[in-house]
Design a protein around this motif. Sequence first.
Motif, PDB file in Angstrom:
ATOM      1  N   VAL A   1     -10.847  48.686  26.592  1.00 16.17           N
ATOM      2  CA  VAL A   1      -9.454  48.558  26.855  1.00 16.17           C
ATOM      3  C   VAL A   1      -8.364  49.074  25.834  1.00 16.17           C
ATOM      4  CG1 VAL A   1      -7.745  47.191  28.019  1.00 16.17           C
ATOM      5  CG2 VAL A   1     -10.048  46.969  28.800  1.00 16.17           C
TER       6      VAL A   1
ATOM      7  N   THR B   1     -11.628  57.361  31.942  1.00 19.46           N
ATOM      8  CA  THR B   1     -10.296  56.708  31.573  1.00 19.46           C
ATOM      9  C   THR B   1      -9.657  56.725  32.844  1.00 19.46           C
ATOM     10  OG1 THR B   1     -10.410  58.194  29.403  1.00 19.46           O
ATOM     11  CG2 THR B   1      -8.349  57.311  30.232  1.00 19.46           C
ATOM     12  N   LYS B   2      -9.105  55.237  33.139  1.00 20.99           N
ATOM     13  CA  LYS B   2      -8.553  54.814  34.338  1.00 20.99           C
ATOM     14  C   LYS B   2      -7.378  53.919  33.890  1.00 20.99           C
ATOM     15  CE  LYS B   2     -12.768  55.239  36.980  1.00 20.99           C
ATOM     16  NZ  LYS B   2     -13.562  54.516  37.777  1.00 20.99           N
ATOM     17  N   LEU B   3      -6.372  53.983  34.701  1.00 23.88           N
ATOM     18  CA  LEU B   3      -5.457  52.927  34.585  1.00 23.88           C
ATOM     19  C   LEU B   3      -5.851  51.630  35.074  1.00 23.88           C
ATOM     20  CD1 LEU B   3      -2.276  52.678  33.620  1.00 23.88           C
ATOM     21  CD2 LEU B   3      -1.813  52.971  35.919  1.00 23.88           C
ATOM     22  N   ARG B   4      -5.788  50.529  34.188  1.00 28.79           N
ATOM     23  CA  ARG B   4      -6.149  49.224  34.629  1.00 28.79           C
ATOM     24  C   ARG B   4      -5.185  48.401  35.149  1.00 28.79           C
ATOM     25  NH1 ARG B   4      -9.416  44.646  31.578  1.00 28.79           N
ATOM     26  NH2 ARG B   4     -11.376  46.004  31.893  1.00 28.79           N
ATOM     27  N   SER B   5      -3.959  48.773  34.546  1.00 31.86           N
ATOM     28  CA  SER B   5      -2.662  47.697  35.200  1.00 31.86           C
ATOM     29  C   SER B   5      -1.507  48.148  34.422  1.00 31.86           C
ATOM     30  CB  SER B   5      -3.199  46.258  35.052  1.00 31.86           C
ATOM     31  OG  SER B   5      -3.019  46.044  33.778  1.00 31.86           O
TER      32      SER B   5
ATOM     33  N   GLU C   1      -2.238  48.827  30.379  1.00 34.65           N
ATOM     34  CA  GLU C   1      -3.775  48.740  29.961  1.00 34.65           C
ATOM     35  C   GLU C   1      -4.544  49.787  30.650  1.00 34.65           C
ATOM     36  OE1 GLU C   1      -5.091  44.208  29.304  1.00 34.65           O
ATOM     37  OE2 GLU C   1      -4.828  44.986  31.382  1.00 34.65           O
ATOM     38  N   VAL C   2      -5.172  50.313  29.768  1.00 39.93           N
ATOM     39  CA  VAL C   2      -5.980  51.648  30.392  1.00 39.93           C
ATOM     40  C   VAL C   2      -7.495  51.558  29.835  1.00 39.93           C
ATOM     41  CG1 VAL C   2      -6.296  54.097  30.112  1.00 39.93           C
ATOM     42  CG2 VAL C   2      -4.026  53.203  29.762  1.00 39.93           C
ATOM     43  N   ASP C   3      -8.481  51.655  30.883  1.00 38.65           N
ATOM     44  CA  ASP C   3      -9.748  51.469  30.660  1.00 38.65           C
ATOM     45  C   ASP C   3     -10.449  52.876  30.079  1.00 38.65           C
ATOM     46  OD1 ASP C   3     -10.357  48.885  31.453  1.00 38.65           O
ATOM     47  OD2 ASP C   3     -10.358  49.551  33.663  1.00 38.65           O
ATOM     48  N   THR C   4     -10.867  52.910  29.006  1.00 36.95           N
ATOM     49  CA  THR C   4     -11.523  54.105  28.363  1.00 36.95           C
ATOM     50  C   THR C   4     -13.058  53.844  27.948  1.00 36.95           C
ATOM     51  OG1 THR C   4     -11.262  53.600  25.900  1.00 36.95           O
ATOM     52  CG2 THR C   4      -9.269  54.238  27.340  1.00 36.95           C
TER      53      THR C   4
ATOM     54  N   TYR D   1      -4.062  49.283  24.893  1.00 32.96           N
ATOM     55  CA  TYR D   1      -3.001  48.329  25.603  1.00 32.96           C
ATOM     56  C   TYR D   1      -1.876  48.643  24.694  1.00 32.96           C
ATOM     57  CZ  TYR D   1      -0.087  44.319  26.111  1.00 32.96           C
ATOM     58  OH  TYR D   1       0.926  43.368  26.217  1.00 32.96           O
TER      59      TYR D   1
ATOM     60  N   ASP E   1      -3.626  57.114  39.567  1.00 39.28           N
ATOM     61  CA  ASP E   1      -5.102  56.898  40.259  1.00 39.28           C
ATOM     62  C   ASP E   1      -5.782  57.950  39.695  1.00 39.28           C
ATOM     63  OD1 ASP E   1      -3.863  58.882  41.587  1.00 39.28           O
ATOM     64  OD2 ASP E   1      -4.520  58.189  43.563  1.00 39.28           O
TER      65      ASP E   1
END
Length: 228
Positions: free
Chosen positions: A43, A162-166, A36-39, A45, A153
Amino acid sequence: MKILKWAGPVVLLAAIVIGDQIRINRPAHKYRLAVEVDTPEGVKYASGVVSVHPYRGYQPGGKTTSRGDAVIVDLGGGKNLAALMLHDDKGYADFDGANFVAMRAYQAAGRKIAFRDVGNQTGAVPVTGELMPILASFTDTRDASAVRRLKPDDLSSLGQGTKLRSVTVEAVPNGLWPIDFGGSLGQPVTRTIAAKIPWSHSDADAGRALMAVGFSEAVEPARAFTRK
């Protein structure tokens, strides 16, 4: 009448051979790796199912293997994030990590399990730290060398916000293998990478890609993208 005489033994022999092949090749377990990636657009997926096969043959020296594809998240705007079937072992390409990531993630989550117990687990657990597969991004999926490695990270090169959520792993049922075509028959191994990365099956192209992310001496580098 002679045909009928031999029909029974032939059918029995065929059943024994088929049964033994199923015993040898049936997965010990399957797992779903999800990313999952926050943008800024929300999100994104993607996930893929991998099967893990311990060696059950008759020759010594066999190894555990896996079947499946790397997971690629489409972030929109021509951007993507790939979780390869590859881990980093102190700077060396580790292809075996994909075989044991589910077991190790459940263990890291506090479950005292052995390899044989993975298929009985329920629920998703996080994949973090050294268990994290190599993350990469392709600026041009048609060009094997147009890839860069990413840190979990720091996905800033994919755009602000844009960040890696999980990254998680979850055991899924083997199903009615080898006819696990979906639904009540069981979750099949995911096969989608060929449509996204046409060269993923080529060791020559995959080798160039792995060189671009820092691994210059990987054996059978296509295994980082797809395993049959």
